[in-house]
Motif scaffolding. Structure first.
Motif: not given
Length: 200
Positions: A136-140, A153-159
């Motif tokens: 999830l990149h903060g600069d849209c 920025d956010l990283l969401v590890p996928l299952a």
């Protein structure tokens, strides 16, 4: 706050639409859910797929664009995904696939829609850990095909995520990247000899 999904290159989308319209391409994909889908199937949620190549000694990640991925929707859910890649002649369809990352990507996107801050969704692959994250990149307003993860920025590890890394939980890049770098580093050939009196 809605996600600001980057716009995929038009030739990449066209190549997926062409493949979806080809019974041969769908049949050869051997994705049962795509073969048995009822009604029309549509490519949605285009996400640029970036690969984490390295992290500098200063903690700066180096990434490269590997392709664009589209979730293939049938009815109210994603049943498969289509990958495109850049060739000398431009963007081309690569392959269809299914598996656990389809559902976990869809869930992560739904969760990201509930965040208060707007983000641009991307995918970040960590080959050394056989890991995929929703980035999830903060600069849209950024070009989705370029750039590297920023510390905020956010990283969401996928299952399925690697052992010891919680899937479906957002982590700041500054917090997760050092863990990934350490886990992906090659093991030293011979473990250091513990000092006498120190715990082994």
């Amino acid at each position: 706050m809605p996600l600001h999904v980057p716009q995929a290159p038009a030739p990449a989308l066209r190549s997926v639409l062409t493949a979806l319209g080809s019974p041969t391409a769908v049949r050869e994909a051997r994705t049962p859910s795509l073969l048995t889908a009822q009604g029309p199937v549509t490519p949605e949620q285009p996400l640029p797929v970036h690969v984490l190549d390295s992290v500098s000694a200063q903690g700066v990640p180096a990434t490269r664009l590997a392709g664009w991925r589209f979730l293939i929707r049938a009815g109210d859910r994603a049943v498969a995904a289509a990958e495109t890649r850049l060739t000398p002649d431009g963007w081309a369809f690569s392959h269809f696939f299914e598996g656990p990352y389809i559902r976990s990507t869809e869930l992560a996107l739904q969760q990201a829609e509930t965040l208060t801050q707007p983000y641009q969704p991307r995918l970040l692959s960590v080959p050394g850990l056989y890991m995929l994250t929703l980035w999830l990149h903060g600069d849209c307003t950024a070009d989705g095909a370029t750039g590297a993860p920023a510390a905020t920025d956010l990283l969401v590890p996928l299952a399925p995520a690697p052992p010891g890394i919680a899937a479906s939980r957002p982590h700041r890049v500054a917090e997760l990247l050092p863990v990934l770098t350490l886990r992906a580093a090659p093991a030293s050939p011979t473990p250091p000899t513990p000092l006498l009196g120190s715990p082994a």
